[in-house]
Enzyme design. Structure first.
Site, PDB file in Angstrom:
ATOM      1  CG  LEU A  56      -1.730  -1.268   1.489  1.00 33.40           C
ATOM      2  CD1 LEU A  56      -2.443  -1.190   2.839  1.00 33.40           C
ATOM      3  CD2 LEU A  56      -2.745  -1.464   0.358  1.00 33.40           C
ATOM      4  CB  VAL A  88       4.671   1.031   3.941  1.00 32.94           C
ATOM      5  CG1 VAL A  88       4.395   2.463   3.529  1.00 32.94           C
ATOM      6  CG2 VAL A  88       3.784   0.627   5.125  1.00 32.94           C
ATOM      7  CE  LYS A  89       4.237  -0.274  -5.365  1.00 35.50           C
ATOM      8  NZ  LYS A  89       3.181  -0.426  -6.354  1.00 35.50           N
ATOM      9  CB  ILE A  90       8.730   4.221   0.532  1.00 35.44           C
ATOM     10  CG1 ILE A  90       8.166   3.635   1.830  1.00 35.44           C
ATOM     11  CG2 ILE A  90       9.417   5.558   0.729  1.00 35.44           C
ATOM     12  CD1 ILE A  90       7.533   4.602   2.774  1.00 35.44           C
TER      13      ILE A  90
END
Ligand code: G3P
Length: 218
Positions: free
Chosen positions: A56, A82-84
């Site tokens: 996400l 977590v997509k960064i």
């Protein structure tokens, strides 16, 4: 090689799971926006459905904002990654989040050195975008090859997610190179099953089967 679905569509995820092919899911703001659903409700449902990592994406641009968003996203479920984005601020956030046990996937990776930086920050995953490089007449799969070479040179454990996949050849090439994961649209997952000789062969078998005398089976 693991297969992830690159979608936020519940029906596609359900059908992929029924095929037995979904090891995880990746999303991005564009994919989420297509669904027309309330964000937290939608992603919570996805995380409950999928037995595997679900990426996400944060939307803040500063590290502090990304970390704040990431902590909220991580509360949704243990499978949240977590997509960064691959920026200086993003890399600062990755280092801190991984130190506190939040898994990260560095996205929008277009060069081997970006992938190396993400790995040095401790990212769990990196996502090189293959199709978007092909779109600008640059060989996307070469990027995957270079990243895999660098990661193997230094025994780096960051997993490579081949992303921005457009067709089955991308999946085949990723597998031949030994990529850890391919994330693909549902359409591509369906295409993996197909071969015209399979259809022709099946049709012939069924025709010949009709000629066989059978008791009771008609
Ligand atoms: O989820 C990231 C990536 O797979 C996006 O693909 O088709 O928008 O380049 P695409």
């Amino acid at each position: 090689m693991k297969f992830f679905l690159d979608t936020a569509n519940l029906d596609e995820i359900r059908r992929g799971i029924q095929m037995g092919l979904v090891d995880g899911v990746t999303t991005n703001p564009t994919l989420i926006s297509k669904e027309g659903r309330e964000f937290w409700e939608l992603v919570s449902e996805i995380c409950r459905m999928v037995d595997g990592p679900v990426s996400l994406e944060v939307t803040a641009l500063e590290a502090e904002g990304m970390i704040k968003e990431a902590r909220e996203l991580a509360k949704i479920g243990e499978n949240v990654v977590v997509k960064i984005p691959m920026t200086e601020e993003g890399i600062k956030a990755v280092k801190r989040l991984e130190a506190e046990g939040v898994k990260t996937n560095v996205t929008l990776v277009f060069s081997p050195l970006q992938a190396l930086i993400a790995a040095k920050a401790g990212a769990s995953y990196v996502s090189p975008f293959i199709g978007r490089l092909d779109d600008i007449s640059t060989e996307g799969m070469r990027l995957v090859e270079d990243i895999l070479t660098i990661f193997s040179n230094y025994d780096i454990f960051t997993q490579v997610i081949v992303a921005s996949v457009r067709h089955p050849m991308h999946v085949l090439e990723a597998a031949l190179l030994g990529a850890d994961i391919v994330t693909m649209p549902f359409r591509v997952m369906e295409q993996l099953f197909r071969h015209p000789l399979t259809d022709i062969g099946l049709e012939r078998f069924l025709k010949d089967w009709e000629k066989v005398p059978k008791r009771g089976l008609g």
